[in-house]
Design a protein around this motif. Structure first.
Motif, PDB file in Angstrom:
ATOM      1  N   VAL A   6       0.833  -1.201   0.000  1.00 25.00           N
ATOM      2  CA  VAL A   6       0.000   0.000   0.000  1.00 25.00           C
ATOM      3  C   VAL A   6       0.873   1.260   0.000  1.00 25.00           C
ATOM      4  CG1 VAL A   6      -1.602   1.381   1.387  1.00 25.00           C
ATOM      5  CG2 VAL A   6      -1.988  -1.069   1.093  1.00 25.00           C
ATOM      6  N   GLU A   7       0.500   2.220  -0.861  1.00 23.14           N
ATOM      7  CA  GLU A   7       1.154   3.534  -0.879  1.00 23.14           C
ATOM      8  C   GLU A   7       0.259   4.506  -0.114  1.00 23.14           C
ATOM      9  OE1 GLU A   7       2.665   4.612  -4.909  1.00 23.14           O
ATOM     10  OE2 GLU A   7       1.661   2.732  -5.473  1.00 23.14           O
ATOM     11  N   THR A   8       0.800   5.149   0.882  1.00 15.52           N
ATOM     12  CA  THR A   8       0.010   6.015   1.759  1.00 15.52           C
ATOM     13  C   THR A   8       0.216   7.487   1.407  1.00 15.52           C
ATOM     14  OG1 THR A   8       0.175   4.397   3.544  1.00 15.52           O
ATOM     15  CG2 THR A   8      -0.473   6.628   4.146  1.00 15.52           C
ATOM     16  N   VAL A  34       0.185  14.271  -1.913  1.00 16.36           N
ATOM     17  CA  VAL A  34      -1.054  14.115  -2.666  1.00 16.36           C
ATOM     18  C   VAL A  34      -0.870  13.163  -3.841  1.00 16.36           C
ATOM     19  CG1 VAL A  34      -2.854  15.307  -3.970  1.00 16.36           C
ATOM     20  CG2 VAL A  34      -1.719  16.473  -2.059  1.00 16.36           C
ATOM     21  N   ALA A  35      -1.817  12.254  -4.000  1.00 10.67           N
ATOM     22  CA  ALA A  35      -1.907  11.428  -5.215  1.00 10.67           C
ATOM     23  C   ALA A  35      -3.113  11.906  -6.009  1.00 10.67           C
ATOM     24  CB  ALA A  35      -2.063   9.958  -4.863  1.00 10.67           C
ATOM     25  N   ILE A  36      -2.923  12.172  -7.306  1.00  6.06           N
ATOM     26  CA  ILE A  36      -4.045  12.526  -8.157  1.00  6.06           C
ATOM     27  C   ILE A  36      -4.147  11.473  -9.256  1.00  6.06           C
ATOM     28  CG2 ILE A  36      -2.664  14.164  -9.536  1.00  6.06           C
ATOM     29  CD1 ILE A  36      -5.342  15.804  -9.786  1.00  6.06           C
ATOM     30  N   VAL A  37      -5.307  10.861  -9.359  1.00  2.00           N
ATOM     31  CA  VAL A  37      -5.529   9.736 -10.267  1.00  2.00           C
ATOM     32  C   VAL A  37      -6.372  10.209 -11.442  1.00  2.00           C
ATOM     33  CG1 VAL A  37      -6.390   7.378 -10.488  1.00  2.00           C
ATOM     34  CG2 VAL A  37      -5.480   8.174  -8.285  1.00  2.00           C
ATOM     35  N   GLU A  38      -5.955   9.876 -12.655  1.00  2.37           N
ATOM     36  CA  GLU A  38      -6.701  10.273 -13.847  1.00  2.37           C
ATOM     37  C   GLU A  38      -6.722   9.123 -14.850  1.00  2.37           C
ATOM     38  OE1 GLU A  38      -8.980  11.433 -16.314  1.00  2.37           O
ATOM     39  OE2 GLU A  38      -8.639  13.049 -14.853  1.00  2.37           O
ATOM     40  N   THR A 126     -10.929   3.667   2.928  1.00  4.40           N
ATOM     41  CA  THR A 126      -9.649   4.385   2.968  1.00  4.40           C
ATOM     42  C   THR A 126      -8.675   3.938   1.886  1.00  4.40           C
ATOM     43  OG1 THR A 126      -8.660   2.813   4.554  1.00  4.40           O
ATOM     44  CG2 THR A 126      -9.812   4.749   5.473  1.00  4.40           C
ATOM     45  N   ARG A 127      -9.042   2.914   1.105  1.00  4.69           N
ATOM     46  CA  ARG A 127      -8.108   2.399   0.093  1.00  4.69           C
ATOM     47  C   ARG A 127      -8.769   2.336  -1.283  1.00  4.69           C
ATOM     48  NH1 ARG A 127      -6.199  -3.281   1.591  1.00  4.69           N
ATOM     49  NH2 ARG A 127      -8.450  -3.498   1.945  1.00  4.69           N
ATOM     50  N   VAL A 128      -7.987   2.710  -2.291  1.00  9.91           N
ATOM     51  CA  VAL A 128      -8.448   2.591  -3.676  1.00  9.91           C
ATOM     52  C   VAL A 128      -7.404   1.833  -4.479  1.00  9.91           C
ATOM     53  CG1 VAL A 128      -9.801   4.717  -3.602  1.00  9.91           C
ATOM     54  CG2 VAL A 128      -7.438   4.810  -4.374  1.00  9.91           C
ATOM     55  N   LYS A 129      -7.869   1.161  -5.507  1.00  3.05           N
ATOM     56  CA  LYS A 129      -6.999   0.375  -6.371  1.00  3.05           C
ATOM     57  C   LYS A 129      -6.927   1.050  -7.740  1.00  3.05           C
ATOM     58  CE  LYS A 129      -6.220  -4.513  -7.559  1.00  3.05           C
ATOM     59  NZ  LYS A 129      -5.899  -4.379  -8.987  1.00  3.05           N
ATOM     60  N   VAL A 134      -2.158  -0.029  -4.959  1.00  2.00           N
ATOM     61  CA  VAL A 134      -3.136   0.219  -3.900  1.00  2.00           C
ATOM     62  C   VAL A 134      -2.722   1.488  -3.158  1.00  2.00           C
ATOM     63  CG1 VAL A 134      -4.187  -0.635  -1.778  1.00  2.00           C
ATOM     64  CG2 VAL A 134      -3.668  -2.226  -3.653  1.00  2.00           C
ATOM     65  N   LEU A 135      -3.642   2.439  -3.101  1.00  2.49           N
ATOM     66  CA  LEU A 135      -3.381   3.721  -2.453  1.00  2.49           C
ATOM     67  C   LEU A 135      -4.258   3.845  -1.212  1.00  2.49           C
ATOM     68  CD1 LEU A 135      -3.717   5.940  -5.678  1.00  2.49           C
ATOM     69  CD2 LEU A 135      -1.761   4.543  -4.970  1.00  2.49           C
TER      70      LEU A 135
END
Length: 463
Positions: A6-8, A34-38, A126-129, A134-135
């Motif tokens: 997991v990346e936090t 911050v992680a921004i997913v697109e 709290t987690r997304v794939k 896995v974030l």
């Protein structure tokens, strides 16, 4: 174990639209990781398939119309303008690309921001794939936008959407537009002005159902004057590819089956949020019947630590409302915690030509409020500036609360309407008496100078 991989992050933002990007940069400035997913192109709908490209097309279509109608102003043009859709598309593509590159550079220049490409889905609250990654974060912001809704009866048809129509490099011969609201009407006029023959099929009894019927009738009059065929009350629409090429749409009207054929069909029957891609049930999110994530006035969902911004929360479907969602979120997280959705006044524009600018309530909505109302309406043909420009179509109207003297709503349908509506909007946000605007001295000759005259015509509304 999956937890080992997991990346936090301090924050995960899903979607790089007009709320997601500025929020990522604002949080990064405060040293949040911050992680921004697109999953697609940077910038969301506005940059890629909405405001930027469509208004570029509106400008080109306006130029073609101005040349074709120059004789009305005493300018003789030997022939109709030659339309080069490839060149129009190339100009549009450059504007889009430049915007994307600007966003990419801003995010890349922030060391606190990690850009992750792919489709995100929840594992839990709290987690997304995203692909194999896995974030995890206790702050997750949804800015996933929306996509075109495909109505039943068109699944097997070679249809266009607001996205694919922008990839055409040749003007359609005969365009059938399914849907008589903002997207459909704008593309209908664009392609009519560029040389296509256009038919609009609307299921409702009049166009742009959000507006009062009086406004709808004026809009229809403008479009029909330019040669667009408008058919309202078209029920049970179905499309079928023709063996010889093109498409036939059958529908029922007044109890009779009818049909219209064209070379292309554009589906503009609304949009649906991309929330289904998130697997929201795994996070326990409440999604309404239309697919929107339910939020409170502070953009908080029913799950602690998860927020929804932009098109996916059902609180506005415009770039300016999405950006305001960012402003609210930034204030709640980093500021004085005073800004909420309750502060926002509805406003938008329909970018046909002439444009329609709307602020606050329509007259029918105001009547439902039960307030004591004052109302005035004047035609654009009363305005010297409109006459001088040769653009006298449309109207200006305003609704006032008779007790508080505050403006409840206004519409400017006519030349410059998308800009002029801001005068009403500023007065409404300032909570000023309408008399302040009524007694103002506006510049002559402008369209705005009608506003004081309009307010002098206010009369009591009978409910």
């Amino acid at each position: 174990m999956i937890e080992d991989r997991v990346e936090t992050f301090d924050a995960i933002i899903i979607g790089s639209g007009q709320a997601g990007n500025p929020l990522a940069l604002a949080l990064a400035k405060e040293k949040w990781k911050v992680a921004i997913v697109e999953k697609g192109a940077l910038g969301g709908t506005c940059v890629n398939t909405g405001c930027t490209p469509t208004k570029a097309y509106v400008a080109s279509a306006r130029a073609a119309w101005a040349i074709s109608n120059a004789h009305n102003l005493g300018i003789e043009v030997p022939k109709s303008p030659k339309v080069n859709l490839k060149a129009i598309k190339k100009r549009k593509d450059k504007l889009v690309t430049d915007s994307r590159l600007g966003i990419r550079k801003a995010l890349a220049d922030s060391p606190q921001v990690t850009m992750i490409r792919g489709t995100a889905s929840f594992l839990d609250k709290t987690r997304v794939k995203v692909g194999s990654r896995v974030l995890k974060s206790y702050k997750i912001f949804l800015n996933v936008g929306a996509r075109a809704r495909i109505p039943e009866g068109f699944d097997d048809v070679d249809y266009l959407t607001n996205t694919s129509i922008l990839q055409l490099d040749k003007v359609t011969d005969n365009l059938i537009v399914i849907g008589g609201s903002y997207i459909g009407l704008e593309f209908a006029q664009i392609f009519q002005r560029l040389g296509a023959k256009v038919t609009i099929l609307e299921m409702g009894n009049y166009l742009i159902s959000k507006e009062d019927q009086h406004t709808s009738e004026l809009v229809r009059e403008v479009l029909e004057k330019e040669g667009i065929k408008v058919i309202c009350g078209a029920k049970c629409m179905k499309g079928k590819n023709k063996k010889s090429g093109g498409i036939t749409v059958t529908f029922e009207k007044d109890g009779k089956e009818k049909k219209v054929s064209g070379s292309h069909v554009l589906l503009a029957t609304g949009r649906i949020p991309n929330t289904d891609l998130l697997k929201p049930e795994k996070a326990g999110l409440i999604i309404d019947d239309h697919g929107y994530v339910e939020v409170n006035s502070k953009l908080v969902t029913n799950v602690e630590g998860i927020y929804a911004l932009g098109d996916c929360n059902g609180e506005g479907a415009f770039t300016h409302t999405s950006y305001n969602d960012f402003e609210i979120m930034a204030d709640q997280l980093l500021g004085e915690k005073k800004r909420t959705l309750d502060d926002r006044i509805t406003n938008y524009a329909l970018y046909i030509d002439p444009p329609l600018g709307r602020a606050g309530m329509t007259l029918s909505q105001a009547k439902e409020s039960g307030k004591n109302l004052l109302f005035a309406r004047m035609p654009m043909s009363d305005i010297s500036r409109a006459k001088e420009k040769g653009e006298t179509q449309g109207k200006m109207e305003v609704i006032v609360d008779a007790d508080s003297e505050q403006i409840l709503g206004a519409a400017v349908f006519g030349t410059g309407g998308d800009e002029i509506i801001g005068t009403f909007l500023t007065t409404m946000y300032s909570k000023l008496s309408y008399k302040t605007l009524m007694n103002s001295v506006q510049t002559h000759p402008t369209v705005t100078e009608l506003i004081p005259t309009l307010l002098q015509q206010l009369k009591k509304v009978d409910h």
